[in-house]
Design an enzyme around this catalytic site. Structure first.
Site, PDB file in Angstrom:
ATOM      1  N   LYS A  83       0.844  -1.200   0.000  1.00 10.58           N
ATOM      2  CA  LYS A  83       0.000   0.000   0.000  1.00 10.58           C
ATOM      3  C   LYS A  83       0.877   1.246   0.000  1.00 10.58           C
ATOM      4  CE  LYS A  83      -4.443  -0.365   2.370  1.00 10.58           C
ATOM      5  NZ  LYS A  83      -5.079  -0.093   3.678  1.00 10.58           N
TER       6      LYS A  83
HETATM    7  C1  E4P Z   1      -8.600   0.428   3.668  1.00  9.79           C
HETATM    8  O1  E4P Z   1      -7.740  -0.264   3.186  1.00  9.79           O
HETATM    9  C2  E4P Z   1      -8.510   1.063   4.979  1.00  9.79           C
HETATM   10  O2  E4P Z   1      -7.724   0.271   5.836  1.00  9.79           O
HETATM   11  C3  E4P Z   1      -9.845   1.204   5.645  1.00  9.79           C
HETATM   12  O3  E4P Z   1     -10.913   0.746   4.888  1.00  9.79           O
HETATM   13  C4  E4P Z   1     -10.052   2.461   6.402  1.00  9.79           C
HETATM   14  O4  E4P Z   1     -11.306   2.410   7.029  1.00  9.79           O
HETATM   15  P1  E4P Z   1     -11.729   3.393   8.236  1.00  9.79           P
HETATM   16  O5  E4P Z   1     -12.140   4.689   7.630  1.00  9.79           O
HETATM   17  O6  E4P Z   1     -12.862   2.675   8.880  1.00  9.79           O
HETATM   18  O7  E4P Z   1     -10.534   3.530   9.130  1.00  9.79           O
END
Ligand code: E4P
Length: 220
Positions: A83
């Site tokens: 990522k």
């Molecule tokens: C995606 O890869 C993120 O880890 C995630 O969906 C973030 O979600 P949140 O807004 O609930 O922290």
């Protein structure tokens, strides 16, 4: 649409994996921090548990350092996906990783323009954050629909991953919009399977079955 878990908790992952519907896992530094354990150990356990793509997030901000960290993360297992954040350095590092045949997930995407940039560096995944947009009175689902439409018109092959999902209807609407993947917390995954009419129906079936057994026994 593939269903991913958005967690770094191995117990949650093992439980949902047993259902046979888990396509992959996304993690981020906040989710890793919640586990209060060595990140490498946490990542390796998840990589070994699930066959599908597992997103591991870089934390370096400068392009060269982010690239080096990405290479290390990708080395952990063949199903690792690196990522990188949607920043100029993230794009630079991401492009180099893609050129090395490393799959990347461009994260923290909040606009169609950012999603176009992710596709232009041939990212494997782009992650628009729906719930966080809804939280600031913007329309996360509208963003997802626009990205899916643009990718279709342009023939981009980057997978659209609906992220930051808060409830089951986010998942259903993401599927209708054409998302390739939806990632969700453990609680939302469990909510997907539940329906009060399923519970009531099952209870009635079992009561009737038991009634029949009793009847047959008494008649024997
Ligand atoms: C995606 O890869 C993120 O880890 C995630 O969906 C973030 O979600 P949140 O807004 O609930 O922290």
């Amino acid at each position: 649409m593939k269903l991913f878990l958005d967690t770094a908790n191995i117990d949650e992952i093992r439980e949902i994996n047993r259902w046979g519907v888990l396509g992959g896992v996304t993690t981020n530094p906040s989710l890793i921090a919640k586990e209060s354990s060595d990140p490498d150990r946490v990542w390796k356990e998840i990589l070994a548990e699930v066959d599908g793509p597992i997103s591991l997030e870089t934390t370096e901000l400068e392009a060269d350092a982010m690239y080096e960290q990405g290479v290390e993360l990708a080395r952990m297992a063949p199903n690792a996906v690196v990522k990188v954040p949607m920043t100029p350095d993230g794009l630079r590092a991401g492009k180099r990783l893609v050129q090395d045949d490393i799959r990347i997930n461009v994260t923290l995407v909040f606009s169609p323009a950012q999603a176009i940039l992710a596709a232009e560096i041939d990212a494997y995944i782009v992650s628009p954050f729906l719930g966080r947009l809804d939280d600031v009175a913007s329309d996360g689902m509208d963003l997802l629909r626009r990205i899916c439409e643009i990718y279709q018109v342009q023939g981009y092959e980057t997978n659209v991953l609906a992220a930051s999902l808060r409830h089951p209807m986010h998942v259903v609407e993401a599927a209708a919009a054409g998302a390739d993947i939806a990632t969700m917390p453990y609680a939302v995954f469990r909510q997907l399977v539940r329906h009060p009419l399923t519970d009531i129906g099952l209870e009635t079936f079992l009561q009737d079955w038991e009634g029949l057994q009793k009847e047959l026994k008494e008649g024997a």
